[in-house]
Design an enzyme around this catalytic site. Structure first.
Site, mmCIF file in Angstrom:
data_model
loop_
_atom_site.group_PDB
_atom_site.id
_atom_site.type_symbol
_atom_site.label_atom_id
_atom_site.label_comp_id
_atom_site.label_asym_id
_atom_site.label_seq_id
_atom_site.Cartn_x
_atom_site.Cartn_y
_atom_site.Cartn_z
ATOM 1 N N GLU A 1 54.893 42.298 38.918
ATOM 2 C CA GLU A 1 53.831 42.725 39.619
ATOM 3 C C GLU A 1 53.778 42.177 41.084
ATOM 4 O O GLU A 1 53.427 42.980 41.857
ATOM 5 C CB GLU A 1 52.342 42.259 38.905
ATOM 6 C CG GLU A 1 52.290 42.888 37.528
ATOM 7 C CD GLU A 1 52.877 41.991 36.455
ATOM 8 O OE1 GLU A 1 53.872 41.427 36.703
ATOM 9 O OE2 GLU A 1 52.348 42.348 35.299
ATOM 10 N N HIS B 1 21.283 37.406 30.337
ATOM 11 C CA HIS B 1 20.451 38.604 29.825
ATOM 12 C C HIS B 1 21.525 39.821 29.642
ATOM 13 O O HIS B 1 21.382 40.988 29.692
ATOM 14 C CB HIS B 1 19.819 39.167 31.575
ATOM 15 C CG HIS B 1 18.561 38.318 31.796
ATOM 16 N ND1 HIS B 1 17.598 38.358 31.671
ATOM 17 C CD2 HIS B 1 18.632 37.014 32.397
ATOM 18 C CE1 HIS B 1 16.694 37.348 31.832
ATOM 19 N NE2 HIS B 1 17.499 36.552 32.589
ATOM 20 N N GLU C 1 46.943 30.960 27.069
ATOM 21 C CA GLU C 1 48.115 31.077 27.116
ATOM 22 C C GLU C 1 48.836 29.383 26.686
ATOM 23 O O GLU C 1 49.956 29.468 26.393
ATOM 24 C CB GLU C 1 48.614 30.877 28.691
ATOM 25 C CG GLU C 1 50.193 31.520 28.949
ATOM 26 C CD GLU C 1 50.188 32.117 30.211
ATOM 27 O OE1 GLU C 1 50.634 33.484 30.303
ATOM 28 O OE2 GLU C 1 50.457 31.529 31.336
ATOM 29 N N LYS D 1 56.074 31.492 41.117
ATOM 30 C CA LYS D 1 56.944 30.584 40.583
ATOM 31 C C LYS D 1 58.411 30.813 40.522
ATOM 32 O O LYS D 1 59.173 30.308 41.277
ATOM 33 C CB LYS D 1 56.434 29.798 39.251
ATOM 34 C CG LYS D 1 57.257 28.813 38.669
ATOM 35 C CD LYS D 1 56.753 28.062 37.611
ATOM 36 C CE LYS D 1 57.688 26.986 36.956
ATOM 37 N NZ LYS D 1 57.104 26.339 35.770
ATOM 38 N N GLY E 1 52.638 27.374 35.579
ATOM 39 C CA GLY E 1 52.013 28.157 36.187
ATOM 40 C C GLY E 1 50.495 28.030 36.140
ATOM 41 O O GLY E 1 49.733 28.097 37.128
ATOM 42 N N ARG E 2 49.919 28.111 34.832
ATOM 43 C CA ARG E 2 48.622 27.716 34.844
ATOM 44 C C ARG E 2 48.190 26.399 35.069
ATOM 45 O O ARG E 2 46.860 25.992 34.820
ATOM 46 C CB ARG E 2 48.269 28.172 33.253
ATOM 47 C CG ARG E 2 49.095 27.584 32.115
ATOM 48 C CD ARG E 2 48.862 28.072 30.821
ATOM 49 N NE ARG E 2 49.693 27.482 29.814
ATOM 50 C CZ ARG E 2 50.899 27.809 29.366
ATOM 51 N NH1 ARG E 2 51.349 28.792 30.285
ATOM 52 N NH2 ARG E 2 51.442 27.196 28.504
ATOM 53 N N LYS F 1 56.948 42.258 28.444
ATOM 54 C CA LYS F 1 57.619 42.235 29.764
ATOM 55 C C LYS F 1 58.741 43.008 29.529
ATOM 56 O O LYS F 1 59.232 44.036 30.221
ATOM 57 C CB LYS F 1 57.792 41.023 30.479
ATOM 58 C CG LYS F 1 56.591 40.381 30.784
ATOM 59 C CD LYS F 1 57.249 38.893 31.791
ATOM 60 C CE LYS F 1 56.061 38.091 31.949
ATOM 61 N NZ LYS F 1 56.627 36.790 32.474
#
Ligand code: F6P
Length: 543
Positions: A215, A387, A356, A209, A270-271, A507
């Site tokens: 990263e 399990h 978030e 965005k 973003g999410r 950050k």
């Protein structure tokens, strides 16, 4: 900001508190025994999703009080505010309009005096046209070879949505195309992603965005270097790199032709962006028509949420139930348990969406909350989880509300598999709710000392969501369901669900530390003694 009533001062909150005191010990066994219709009555259905919420620790009175709480918190008004483009993301001064991303052509959603729907469809059409060119082999790489591999470079919302959607809809995907998702700044992720790929057949989608995320930009630069090391010519970038972003200037600066940029807008978080241009990898995989069906599923759930009375409104019911467990029972987590292997990344996707959004400790007015907010969401597909961690859900000391997600029809019918899978869904929800009493255990002729170990207390709440079949439409409606669950929670808790200031400090500190690690002069360290010592040890260790 207008003066707001604190949540804990609301009459319905106080009523819920005393109701909780009176009913917290009620057992689902008794609630079911007292009401033979409970299992069919406490259900709701919308957009092809059937919700059985009867195995929750609620009575009709609880529900009445929760709906009253929603009304007192003006959930209806807040829904309308979101859908109509009011700037409800107050700390960033932005509208919150992921719902406009799936509005049909011809709809009108006004942001700052402008209808944004035509632009949304322009981008969708461009994504579709681009996908057709790649999928048909018409788009050629720099050396004339068609594209075989597509690598999405992004992180957070620019990764988790496409990863989850591509995995969930793999059944509908063009299998000749090979999709990879590169997110971690760890060089291993980059190395393993590209190690067996041919740059001449590889297209990178740089998805960010902001186009500034450390990263993503680090991975994008490494990808460009890797690609140019073989293709040699800078002109090849235009054939092997496209961008998804809101930041045209940065895209250009990186060297990607803005003709190959798919845009979106600051009113898409973003999410909440997998149905925007961020879904480019998904359109490439499943094709434009399936992507439109996905959007139609989102939109249908939006309409359900916007128009259905709370009593029958799936996101409102689920959102309010999670408030009930989180803020009254003190449940700290919610397990999401999809009984479909294609949904294996769905819980990971929900983690960003839910945590978030609602991992907040102050109200919209800035006051510290005195109740629990956002739950920890987690999960694994069934039956694998059974399990692994179900033991704790059945017999541990914690209360963990579960959402089971199941489909009536398998996409890959094979012998007994689907009946066995579904038998497990029903059995788990039944076991959690009703358990096994000491008397029942004794009746199995178990030695006395073993009885407590083999007793299941039950009274463990769950929702069962049942859908006919996992289709693009169904996935869209499921994702939108959880988006609106998060919204409902956020409105009741009176928190800002659409910012994420909590990710900023780390950050900022990391960018301060980077030069301290990279510089050959090893600058003096001025952190706390622990951080200083760790950095010093790393400097020594990496030599
Ligand atoms: O981690 C914070 C965050 O801003 C997320 O909200 C977002 O999805 C992610 O980083 C990636 O951001 P971008 O798409 O701008 O690279």
């Amino acid at each position: 900001m207008a003066e707001r009533t604190l949540l804990t001062k609301r009459p319905s909150w106080a009523a819920l508190q005393s109701h909780y005191q009176n009913t917290q010990k009620s057992h689902l066994r008794d609630l079911f025994a007292a009401d033979p219709a409970r299992g069919t009555r406490m259900t709701a259905e919308g957009v092809g999703i059937f919700l059985d919420y009867s195995k929750n620790r609620v009575t009709d009175e609880t529900l009445k009080l929760l709906f009253a709480l929603a009304t007192e918190c003006d959930l209806k008004g807040r829904i309308n505010a979101m859908f109509s483009g009011e700037k409800i993301n107050i700390t960033e001064g932005r509208a919150v309009l992921h719902t406009a991303l799936r509005a049909p052509k011809g709809a009108s959603v006004i942001v700052d005096g402008k209808n944004v729907v035509p632009e949304v469809h322009e981008v969708l059409d461009a994504m579709g046209a681009f996908a057709d060119r790649i999928r048909s082999g018409e788009w050629k790489g720099f050396t004339g070879k068609p594209i075989k591999n597509i690598v999405n470079i992004g992180i957070g919302g620019s990764d988790l949505g496409p990863v989850m959607a591509n995995e969930s809809l793999r059944f509908y995907a063009k299998r000749e195309l090979n999709f990879r998702f590169l997110s971690n700044v760890d060089g291993t992720d980059f190395a393993e992603t590209v190690r067996d790929l041919d740059p001449a057949e590889t297209l990178f989608i740089v998805c960010s965005k902001t186009f500034t995320t450390q990263e993503t930009m680090t991975n994008a630069e490494s990808a460009r270097n890797w690609s140019l090391a073989t293709l040699k010519d800078k002109a090849s970038v235009a054939k092997h790199f496209v961008a998804v972003s809101t930041n045209a200037a940065k895209v250009k600066e990186f060297g990607i032709d803005t003709a190959n940029m798919f845009g979106f807008w600051d009113w898409v978080g973003g999410r909440y962006s997998m149905d925007s241009a961020v879904g480019l990898a998904t359109v490439l995989a499943i094709g434009p028509n399936n992507f439109r069906d996905l959007l139609a599923g989102f939109h249908a759930m939006d309409e359900h949420f916007r128009t259905t009375p709370f009593e029958k409104n799936l996101p409102a019911i689920m959102g309010l139930l999670s408030v009930w467990y989180g803020s009254f029972f003190g449940a700290e987590t919610v397990a999401v348990l999809p009984y479909d292997q294609y949904l294996k990344r769905f819980p990971a996707y929900l983690q960003q969406l839910t945590m978030e959004s609602n991992g907040k400790r102050v109200t919209l007015g800035g006051a510290e909350v005195d109740y629990q907010t956002g739950s920890v969401y987690w999960g694994e597909p069934g039956t694998n989880g059974q399990h692994s961690f179900y033991q704790l859900i059945h017999q541990g000391t914690k209360i963990i509300p579960c959402d089971f997600i199941a489909f009536c029809k398998s996409l890959n019918p094979a012998g007994r598999h689907h009946d066995l899978l579904m038998a497990n869904v029903f059995a788990q929800a039944e076991a959690l709710a009703f358990g096994k009493t000491a008397e029942q255990v004794k009746a199995d002729k178990v030695e006395d000392w073993l009885v407590p170990h083999k007793t299941f207390p039950g009274n463990r709440p769950s929702n069962v969501l049942m859908v006919e079949k996992l289709t693009p439409f169904a996935l869209g409606s499921l994702v939108a369901l959880y988006e609106h669950v998060v919204f409902t929670q956020g409105v009741v808790w009176d928190i800002g669900s659409f910012d994420q200031w909590g990710v900023e400090l780390g950050k900022a500190l990391a960018s301060k530390i980077v030069p301290e690690l990279e510089s050959a002069t090893e600058p003096e360290l001025k952190h706390d003694t622990s951080t200083n010592a760790l950095i010093a040890r790393y400097r020594k260790g990496k030599k």
